[in-house]
Design an enzyme around this catalytic site. Structure first.
Site, PDB file in Angstrom:
ATOM      1  N   CYS A 105       2.472  26.725  14.096  1.00 11.43           N
ATOM      2  CA  CYS A 105       3.834  28.185  13.976  1.00 11.43           C
ATOM      3  C   CYS A 105       3.237  29.259  14.614  1.00 11.43           C
ATOM      4  O   CYS A 105       2.158  30.552  14.268  1.00 11.43           O
ATOM      5  CB  CYS A 105       3.837  29.069  12.543  1.00 11.43           C
ATOM      6  SG  CYS A 105       3.288  28.556  11.227  1.00 11.43           S
ATOM      7  N   ASN A 165      -3.771  29.896  15.022  1.00 11.81           N
ATOM      8  CA  ASN A 165      -4.593  31.128  14.468  1.00 11.81           C
ATOM      9  C   ASN A 165      -5.964  30.691  14.041  1.00 11.81           C
ATOM     10  O   ASN A 165      -7.307  30.790  14.541  1.00 11.81           O
ATOM     11  CB  ASN A 165      -4.131  31.931  14.325  1.00 11.81           C
ATOM     12  CG  ASN A 165      -2.884  32.237  14.734  1.00 11.81           C
ATOM     13  OD1 ASN A 165      -2.519  31.825  15.656  1.00 11.81           O
ATOM     14  ND2 ASN A 165      -1.348  33.279  14.677  1.00 11.81           N
ATOM     15  N   ASP A 166      -5.679  30.106  12.532  1.00 11.58           N
ATOM     16  CA  ASP A 166      -6.435  29.912  11.758  1.00 11.58           C
ATOM     17  C   ASP A 166      -7.558  28.756  12.344  1.00 11.58           C
ATOM     18  O   ASP A 166      -8.273  28.538  12.018  1.00 11.58           O
ATOM     19  CB  ASP A 166      -6.170  30.052  10.290  1.00 11.58           C
ATOM     20  CG  ASP A 166      -5.686  32.076   9.932  1.00 11.58           C
ATOM     21  OD1 ASP A 166      -7.688  31.884  10.449  1.00 11.58           O
ATOM     22  OD2 ASP A 166      -4.680  32.112  10.123  1.00 11.58           O
ATOM     23  N   GLU A 189      -3.460  24.567   8.707  1.00 10.96           N
ATOM     24  CA  GLU A 189      -5.031  25.456   9.385  1.00 10.96           C
ATOM     25  C   GLU A 189      -6.381  25.030   9.086  1.00 10.96           C
ATOM     26  O   GLU A 189      -7.005  26.215   9.510  1.00 10.96           O
ATOM     27  CB  GLU A 189      -4.305  26.976   9.315  1.00 10.96           C
ATOM     28  CG  GLU A 189      -4.491  27.734   7.272  1.00 10.96           C
ATOM     29  CD  GLU A 189      -3.245  28.998   7.273  1.00 10.96           C
ATOM     30  OE1 GLU A 189      -3.634  29.507   8.455  1.00 10.96           O
ATOM     31  OE2 GLU A 189      -3.133  29.305   6.628  1.00 10.96           O
ATOM     32  N   ARG A 237       5.787  36.278   7.049  1.00 12.09           N
ATOM     33  CA  ARG A 237       4.420  36.659   7.166  1.00 12.09           C
ATOM     34  C   ARG A 237       4.603  38.024   5.920  1.00 12.09           C
ATOM     35  O   ARG A 237       5.050  38.564   6.119  1.00 12.09           O
ATOM     36  CB  ARG A 237       3.523  37.623   8.178  1.00 12.09           C
ATOM     37  CG  ARG A 237       3.109  36.480   8.799  1.00 12.09           C
ATOM     38  CD  ARG A 237       1.827  37.081  10.138  1.00 12.09           C
ATOM     39  NE  ARG A 237       0.923  35.738  10.533  1.00 12.09           N
ATOM     40  CZ  ARG A 237       1.413  35.700  12.475  1.00 12.09           C
ATOM     41  NH1 ARG A 237       2.300  36.524  12.169  1.00 12.09           N
ATOM     42  NH2 ARG A 237       0.810  35.088  12.373  1.00 12.09           N
ATOM     43  N   ARG A 286       6.024  32.109   3.484  1.00 16.74           N
ATOM     44  CA  ARG A 286       4.714  32.142   3.418  1.00 16.74           C
ATOM     45  C   ARG A 286       4.849  32.404   2.097  1.00 16.74           C
ATOM     46  O   ARG A 286       4.828  34.248   2.224  1.00 16.74           O
ATOM     47  CB  ARG A 286       4.180  32.079   4.603  1.00 16.74           C
ATOM     48  CG  ARG A 286       2.662  32.014   4.310  1.00 16.74           C
ATOM     49  CD  ARG A 286       1.461  32.065   5.412  1.00 16.74           C
ATOM     50  NE  ARG A 286       1.303  32.809   5.742  1.00 16.74           N
ATOM     51  CZ  ARG A 286       1.193  33.445   6.343  1.00 16.74           C
ATOM     52  NH1 ARG A 286       0.411  32.360   7.297  1.00 16.74           N
ATOM     53  NH2 ARG A 286       1.085  34.283   7.335  1.00 16.74           N
ATOM     54  N   HIS A 290      -4.463  44.887  14.049  1.00 14.37           N
ATOM     55  CA  HIS A 290      -3.351  45.957  13.916  1.00 14.37           C
ATOM     56  C   HIS A 290      -2.462  46.140  15.285  1.00 14.37           C
ATOM     57  O   HIS A 290      -1.534  46.120  15.103  1.00 14.37           O
ATOM     58  CB  HIS A 290      -3.620  46.969  12.584  1.00 14.37           C
ATOM     59  CG  HIS A 290      -2.056  47.560  12.377  1.00 14.37           C
ATOM     60  ND1 HIS A 290      -1.544  47.316  12.125  1.00 14.37           N
ATOM     61  CD2 HIS A 290      -1.659  48.805  13.187  1.00 14.37           C
ATOM     62  CE1 HIS A 290      -1.052  48.313  11.546  1.00 14.37           C
ATOM     63  NE2 HIS A 290      -0.544  49.191  12.064  1.00 14.37           N
ATOM     64  N   ARG A 336     -11.904  35.063  14.459  1.00 19.13           N
ATOM     65  CA  ARG A 336     -10.274  35.078  15.767  1.00 19.13           C
ATOM     66  C   ARG A 336     -10.288  36.125  15.729  1.00 19.13           C
ATOM     67  O   ARG A 336      -9.682  36.577  16.928  1.00 19.13           O
ATOM     68  CB  ARG A 336      -9.134  34.443  14.508  1.00 19.13           C
ATOM     69  CG  ARG A 336      -9.044  35.499  13.402  1.00 19.13           C
ATOM     70  CD  ARG A 336      -7.818  34.595  12.860  1.00 19.13           C
ATOM     71  NE  ARG A 336      -6.569  34.930  12.998  1.00 19.13           N
ATOM     72  CZ  ARG A 336      -5.208  34.514  12.402  1.00 19.13           C
ATOM     73  NH1 ARG A 336      -5.116  33.973  11.071  1.00 19.13           N
ATOM     74  NH2 ARG A 336      -3.889  35.567  12.438  1.00 19.13           N
TER      75      ARG A 336
HETATM   76  C1  PEP Z   1      -2.303  30.821  11.623  1.00 21.00           C
HETATM   77  O1  PEP Z   1      -3.114  30.716  11.351  1.00 21.00           O
HETATM   78  O2  PEP Z   1      -1.708  30.091  12.926  1.00 21.00           O
HETATM   79  C2  PEP Z   1      -0.984  31.523  11.285  1.00 21.00           C
HETATM   80  C3  PEP Z   1       0.142  31.357  11.793  1.00 21.00           C
HETATM   81  O3  PEP Z   1      -1.367  32.280  10.341  1.00 21.00           O
HETATM   82  P1  PEP Z   1      -1.722  34.080  10.500  1.00 21.00           P
HETATM   83  O4  PEP Z   1      -1.678  34.234  11.666  1.00 21.00           O
HETATM   84  O5  PEP Z   1      -1.296  34.949   9.633  1.00 21.00           O
HETATM   85  O6  PEP Z   1      -3.367  33.470   9.677  1.00 21.00           O
HETATM   86 MG    MG Z   2      -3.440  31.613   9.370  1.00 17.89          MG
END
Ligand code: PEP
Ligand code: MG
Length: 585
Positions: A503, A455-456, A432, A299, A335, A192, A466
């Site tokens: 993204c 990211n995922d 992802e 998001r 999303r 956060h 992560r």
């Molecule tokens: C990701 O997973 O890269 C993504 C953009 O979504 P979030 O960070 O919200 O999981």
């Molecule tokens: Mg994600």
């Protein structure tokens, strides 16, 4: 500096920027309470009334400030705190107990509110536990006011806050005193504190483990949010070095802002559409002023802060329509709620392994009404035809087919209700989860675009949490498996002629740019603050040389080899990027 000879503490670079200021060691004070008998009941009751009023007054001020800085939805948490202060049953109990027990109001407030908290803490509901923390804040606030202590008078302006973790209330409070940076012991890049720091454009280092043990209030701190470094009581040489860097970065920033309206086009004419990610409404103006060519990821779970509650169809419709109008004719990509995983479930569920659990599309398909509410709002808001819709955490084709069937049901319902909607909303998926990458050809037949969530994807491909700072060294976007997976995705997407966007945070990393260009992405979605810099980098390379670099990287076997290859590619081409600024001594 307390215990270490070395004056550099390393953590995770969570929000870019360099700042030099005094440290403020922020620890949550709990007000001490002793049981005291009182003789003047009238005075005690009047003190309590005064303290309650003062607490409400303070919270209203924080609420206004929060609306301003973080947007109305996120500020709602403080409104909820005010409502607790107005709870007639609670207030009545407090006054009655003072009268009956003849104990100090501090003790009664502490005892009575702690009872509420214990009930909430015993609950298995995440939401209730979270609220218990809010109530702790309220309890301390009232007691502090009863003791007539001024709250944050101790925090002076322009400090770097050093703390364990940061709550939403803390963040808002800190904006009031113009906090220059954050250093936290805990948390990862998606914590956060990190997300809010990035949206408010305040440099931050998180996961610095023992920062609070090694730093004292009033120590002079250099916070380097680019490299995740915190320098405590710097030497003259260190100060000169960073002051010079700050000046160069400021010059670079003003130079870069001139680029914001330029196209991101390579020297040989390959154009990339640069979009922004949007998390909180407070970012909208920032996104518009930094030259985003649309929004590649909204998001919605963050925008509405669904941990508080799920917005109804009208609320969602108004928000989506507002965004669609604001960005028209640019496209925006909404999303569906990505709940679960690190964005903890708001329901009465404890999962042993939330990252692999009831997350994203899995959760939505199990809560059809909630999902339909969102789909209906999006279809209705899409009449400008500039909205795209995508779903997160997809791992099987069945999930896509079920969602498409639901979209059709929603269209039929809206038609029957004579409500206006668009029948042509582009529908896509987040790529992802590794299984999705292996099924891209099949997905390509069902959807009109892919958006790669690195990211995922990195987390699931490398089996590295992560958000866990302990193993953050293993979370590496330049791992050969990641680069090869991205190449595979692009290849499959091309075969089915499906549009691809990226993204995840990787797209905001300047080192990843030549790889992303080489992979052939036509669009990227990044933090608004990075847009001018990333545009500049794209404009410095040719697609051809990036493609060559990628091909070489695809043959390499370790992340170290890949990173050093990219670095030397940079060094022979770009002269004034951020790393050049840091090297130029
Ligand atoms: C990701 O997973 O890269 C993504 C953009 O979504 P979030 O960070 O919200 O999981
Ligand atoms: Mg994600």
């Amino acid at each position: 500096m307390k215990k270490s000879e070395d004056n550099i503490i390393r953590g995770i670079a969570a929000a870019p920027g360099i700042t030099i200021a005094k440290a403020f060691l922020y620890s949550k004070e709990t007000e001490s309470i002793t049981v005291e008998d009182i003789s003047d009941i009238h005075e005690a009751k009047s003190n309590l009334s005064e303290a309650l009023e003062k607490s409400k007054h303070e919270l209203r001020k924080i609420f206004e400030l929060a609306v301003d800085k973080l947007g109305e939805k996120r500020a709602a948490i403080f409104d909820a705190q005010i409502m607790i202060l107005e709870d007639q049953i609670l207030i009545k109990n407090l006054f009655e107990r003072i009268e009956k027990e003849k104990k100090s109001p501090e003790f009664i407030v502490h005892d009575e509110i702690t009872k509420y908290q214990n009930i909430m803490n015993a609950s298995t509901e995440f939401y209730m536990k979270e609220r218990s923390q809010d109530i702790e804040d309220i309890k301390n606030r009232i007691i502090r006011n009863l003791k007539k202590k001024k709250w944050k008078s101790k925090i002076s302006n322009d400090v770097i806050v050093i703390t364990d973790t940061i709550t939403p209330a803390d963040t808002v409070l800190f904006t009031r005193v113009n906090v220059k940076g954050y250093v936290t012991n805990f948390g990862g890049i998606t914590s956060h504190a990190a997300i809010v720091a990035r949206s408010l454009n305040i440099p931050a280092v998180v996961g610095a483990h023992d920062a609070t043990a090694k730093i004292d209030s009033d120590d002079l701190i250099i916070l380097d949010g680019y490299h995740g470094e915190v320098i405590v009581n710097p030497s003259e040489v260190q100060l000169d070095f960073y002051n010079d860097k700050i000046k160069q970065l400021n010059d670079l920033d003003s130079e870069l802002l001139k680029l914001k309206d330029e196209k991101a086009v390579t020297t040989d004419g390959f154009t990339i559409n640069v979009l922004a990610n949007l998390d909180v409404d407070a970012e909208i103006e920032f996104v518009l002023s930094h030259g985003a060519e649309g929004i590649g990821l909204i998001r919605t779970e963050q925008l509405f802060n669904v941990l508080e509650n799920f917005p109804d169809e009208e609320t969602q419709y108004r928000t989506y329509k507002g965004l669609s109008n604001k960005f028209y004719p640019k496209q925006i990509t909404i999303r569906a709620f990505d709940i679960g995983g690190d964005k903890v479930l708001p329901l009465d569920v404890k999962e042993p392994n939330p990252m692999l659990g009831w997350r994203g599309i899995r959760f939505l398909l199990d809560h059809v009404n909630l999902f339909k509410t969102q789909i209906r709002a999006i279809l209705r808001a899409s009449v400008n035809n500039n909205i795209r819709f995508m779903i997160p955490m997809v791992s099987s084709l069945t999930e896509v087919k079920k969602t498409k069937a639901l979209i059709e049901v929603c269209k039929q319902e809206l038609a029957q209700e004579n409500k206006k909607y668009s029948a042509f909303v582009d529908f896509g998926i987040m790529v992802e989860v590794p299984s999705a990458t292996l099924l891209l050809r099949e997905f390509g037949r069902e959807v009109s675009f892919f958006s790669i969530g690195t990211n995922d994807l990195i987390q699931y491909l490398l089996a590295v949490d992560r958000g866990n700072d302990i193993i953050s060294d293993s979370y590496d976007e330049f791992h050969p498996a990641v680069i090869r997976a991205l190449e595979y995705i692009m290849h499959q997407a091309k075969a089915t002629n499906t549009h691809v966007n990226i993204c995840g945070e990787m797209a905001s990393d300047h080192y990843a740019v030549p790889i992303i260009v080489g992979l052939g992405f036509n669009s990227i979605s990044i933090n608004a603050s990075s847009i001018p810099y990333i545009k500049k980098i794209i404009r410095s390379f040719s697609y051809k040389e990036c493609r060559e670099l990628l091909k070489e990287c695809l043959k390499l076997e370790t992340e170290e080899e890949i990173k050093s290859k990219i670095k030397s590619f940079y060094n022979t081409r770009l002269k004034e990027d951020i790393d050049e600024i840091f090297k130029s001594e």
